[in-house]
Design a protein around this motif. Structure first.
Motif, PDB file in Angstrom:
ATOM      1  N   PRO A 192      42.481 -22.740 -12.880  1.00 46.86           N
ATOM      2  CA  PRO A 192      41.600 -22.170 -11.849  1.00 46.86           C
ATOM      3  C   PRO A 192      42.412 -21.401 -10.811  1.00 46.86           C
ATOM      4  O   PRO A 192      43.575 -21.726 -10.554  1.00 46.86           O
ATOM      5  N   PRO A 193      41.807 -20.391 -10.184  1.00 50.14           N
ATOM      6  CA  PRO A 193      42.474 -19.698  -9.087  1.00 50.14           C
ATOM      7  C   PRO A 193      42.127 -20.351  -7.756  1.00 50.14           C
ATOM      8  O   PRO A 193      41.196 -21.157  -7.663  1.00 50.14           O
ATOM      9  N   LEU A 194      42.854 -19.996  -6.732  1.00 45.57           N
ATOM     10  CA  LEU A 194      42.429 -20.311  -5.370  1.00 45.57           C
ATOM     11  C   LEU A 194      41.360 -19.300  -4.965  1.00 45.57           C
ATOM     12  O   LEU A 194      41.344 -18.177  -5.481  1.00 45.57           O
ATOM     13  N   PRO A 195      40.465 -19.669  -4.059  1.00 47.59           N
ATOM     14  CA  PRO A 195      39.489 -18.673  -3.580  1.00 47.59           C
ATOM     15  C   PRO A 195      40.198 -17.559  -2.824  1.00 47.59           C
ATOM     16  O   PRO A 195      41.174 -17.797  -2.102  1.00 47.59           O
ATOM     17  N   ALA A 196      39.725 -16.357  -3.006  1.00 49.86           N
ATOM     18  CA  ALA A 196      40.346 -15.194  -2.371  1.00 49.86           C
ATOM     19  C   ALA A 196      39.778 -14.992  -0.975  1.00 49.86           C
ATOM     20  O   ALA A 196      38.558 -14.996  -0.798  1.00 49.86           O
ATOM     21  N   PRO A 197      40.621 -14.840   0.038  1.00 48.78           N
ATOM     22  CA  PRO A 197      40.109 -14.629   1.394  1.00 48.78           C
ATOM     23  C   PRO A 197      39.344 -13.319   1.504  1.00 48.78           C
ATOM     24  O   PRO A 197      39.631 -12.344   0.798  1.00 48.78           O
ATOM     25  N   THR A 198      38.385 -13.307   2.393  1.00 59.76           N
ATOM     26  CA  THR A 198      37.565 -12.113   2.627  1.00 59.76           C
ATOM     27  C   THR A 198      37.765 -11.542   4.026  1.00 59.76           C
ATOM     28  O   THR A 198      37.399 -10.412   4.290  1.00 59.76           O
ATOM     29  N   HIS A 199      38.352 -12.347   4.932  1.00 61.98           N
ATOM     30  CA  HIS A 199      38.548 -11.946   6.316  1.00 61.98           C
ATOM     31  C   HIS A 199      39.986 -12.249   6.744  1.00 61.98           C
ATOM     32  O   HIS A 199      40.686 -13.030   6.090  1.00 61.98           O
ATOM     33  N   HIS A 200      40.395 -11.658   7.847  1.00 61.94           N
ATOM     34  CA  HIS A 200      41.683 -11.988   8.434  1.00 61.94           C
ATOM     35  C   HIS A 200      41.652 -13.392   9.018  1.00 61.94           C
ATOM     36  O   HIS A 200      40.605 -13.882   9.441  1.00 61.94           O
ATOM     37  N   SER A 201      42.821 -14.018   9.051  1.00 59.90           N
ATOM     38  CA  SER A 201      42.964 -15.274   9.772  1.00 59.90           C
ATOM     39  C   SER A 201      43.093 -14.974  11.264  1.00 59.90           C
ATOM     40  O   SER A 201      43.275 -13.831  11.676  1.00 59.90           O
ATOM     41  N   TYR A 202      43.019 -16.049  12.046  1.00 56.03           N
ATOM     42  CA  TYR A 202      43.040 -15.896  13.508  1.00 56.03           C
ATOM     43  C   TYR A 202      44.220 -16.671  14.085  1.00 56.03           C
ATOM     44  O   TYR A 202      44.512 -17.788  13.666  1.00 56.03           O
ATOM     45  N   LYS A 203      44.881 -16.059  15.056  1.00 55.98           N
ATOM     46  CA  LYS A 203      45.938 -16.749  15.778  1.00 55.98           C
ATOM     47  C   LYS A 203      45.726 -16.488  17.254  1.00 55.98           C
ATOM     48  O   LYS A 203      45.644 -15.333  17.687  1.00 55.98           O
TER      49      LYS A 203
END
Length: 459
Positions: free
Chosen positions: A231-242
């Motif tokens: 299985p793959p990891l889910p692909a991000p759709t948005h930027h992360s936040y810092k």
């Protein structure tokens, strides 16, 4: 059966068994993907929410079902999912689970290497609890015990779960890695031989990288039977936040960073370019579709201390994602940017649910609704994880902004009969009243209950 036949069966008819199901975060995620699910949940309040939401539910102790009723579960359940209670492993909790990590790791190995009998494992867990441990710590073993139990259950004819999906706080990453080793080595069959899985890299993901308007980290494990492929990891759709510069957000802002998962691309299906993280104002401010939203700018003042100082409260503006939604979310103060109180001056339960990405009218029932909301898996995040696990395309996010259809009274009675053994009250298989949360007072279809403690859920 050829490998292509097995893959076709795996893709066509997923049916999820959701352990520690809570108020329905993962079930709402499954609903988005048109996948049926059955939840097992100990807390009566969460079950009342689930019944009103129309979600099939067993009101039961996960451990008791494994011991005494596993054979009663639908035999075509083929996806095992679970988010065991996290308080003993989380930073906010007492930390008993973290202190017991080495012991729990040994028990994982014992389950796989020796196929130790259930009684022996239970004895060791009892010793761990007697030495100062927390009884909830052992619950992290339940998904593995369910996966092994499936191989010896006559009702299933030895059929294993095709897919296993687990999520927890980051502190459990080390346990998930031991799980990964055990699943790849193979689970023992009673008559000999092993059932092997392929497991994606254990990863800690940021929920805002999947469109959740909230910063929250969850560590996931995704496994498939080896015959189904890795299985793959889910692909991000948005930027992360810092949080470096707290006032603004967007793709060009200093706050935006690329998550570790995104940096480790290629991840098949990742959206390019990634969208900006979602600020609270996008989901909580009034619109034509949701006129009851907030009508002016606001700030959230956290109930928790910041930087090690319990008196110093963190602040986020409506232009940022929310703090992690916890069971104390209703204590977070809401004020105007000038410091004056907002109206309402506390985060409401529907708002907290929306920050978790539940539908805006999700039917929160029973008592301690804040705890229900805080314990839940964000459905949007869960949907991306399930989609990756089941090799399905993610569902449109807009589905979560649609109003949820509540179950009519007769449907709720049917669900409660199936889940509790009685259409109006708890039955003999339900957890004892003194171990549950306070009863629902808002359910019109329920008879008044007596003898139930107001003790909060330990989950």
């Amino acid at each position: 059966m050829t490998s292509s036949d097995a893959r076709a069966r795996f893709l066509e008819n997923p049916y999820i068994l959701d352990l520690f199901a809570g108020p329905g975060g993962l079930d709402v995620a499954a609903h988005m993907l048109d996948v049926p699910s059955l939840g097992i949940e100990w807390d009566k309040d969460a079950c009342e929410t689930r019944y009103k939401a129309g979600l099939p539910t067993w009101h039961a102790d996960v451990s008791a079902v494994r011991r005494d009723r596993f054979h009663e579960l639908p035999k075509d359940l083929n996806v095992l999912a679970g988010g065991p209670p996290c308080q003993t492993y989380s930073i906010a909790g007492g930390g008993a689970g973290r202190k017991a990590l080495d012991e729990v790791k040994k028990l994982i190995r014992a389950l796989v290497d020796e196929r130790a009998c259930e009684e022996k494992i239970d004895e060791q867990l009892a010793k761990l609890e007697a030495s100062g441990g927390d009884s909830r710590t052992a619950l992290v073993l339940e998904p593995l015990r369910y996966a092994i139990k499936a191989l010896s259950c006559p009702n299933r004819e030895g059929r294993p779960f095709d897919v296993i999906v687990l999520e927890q706080v980051p502190a459990v990453a080390e346990l998930w890695k031991v799980y990964k080793e055990a699943l790849e080595e193979g689970l023992p069959r009673e008559g000999g031989g092993r059932v092997r899985y392929k497991v994606a890299k254990v990863a800690t993901l940021h929920t805002e990288a999947f469109g959740v308007p909230q910063t929250r980290r969850r560590t996931i494990l995704i496994a498939r039977l080896a015959e189904h492929g890795a299985p793959p990891l889910p692909a991000p759709t948005h930027h992360s936040y810092k949080s470096l510069k707290p006032k603004h957000g967007g793709p060009d802002d200093e706050n935006v960073v690329v998550s570790a998962v995104q940096a480790a691309l290629p991840i098949e299906g990742a959206e390019v370019p990634l969208r900006p993280w979602v600020p609270m104002r996008d989901v909580l401010m009034a619109t034509e579709e949701r006129p009851d939203g907030r009508t002016s700018s606001f700030e959230i003042v956290s109930n928790y201390g910041s930087g090690g100082d319990p008196k110093k409260r963190g602040v986020r503006t409506d232009g940022q994602p929310s703090f992690t939604v916890t069971g104390k979310v209703s204590r977070n103060a809401v004020r105007r940017p000038d410091g004056s109180p907002h109206d309402p001056d506390r985060m409401t339960i529907p708002e907290a649910g929306i920050l978790q990405t539940f539908p805006p009218n999700y039917p929160w029932e029973g008592g301690d609704k804040s705890q229900q909301v805080g314990n839940a898996v964000p459905p949007l995040f869960g949907m991306h994880v399930l989609a990756a696990a089941l090799a399905r395309p993610p569902a449109p996010e807009e589905k979560l902004r649609e109003n949820w259809t509540w179950a009519a009274d007769d449907k709720r009675a049917i669900l409660r009969k199936e889940g509790c053994g009685d259409p109006y009250e708890c039955g003999s298989t339900c957890p004892k009243p003194e171990d549950q949360s306070s009863p629902s007072t808002s359910s019109k279809s329920a008879r008044p209950r007596t003898g139930a403690s107001a003790k909060r859920s330990a989950k």
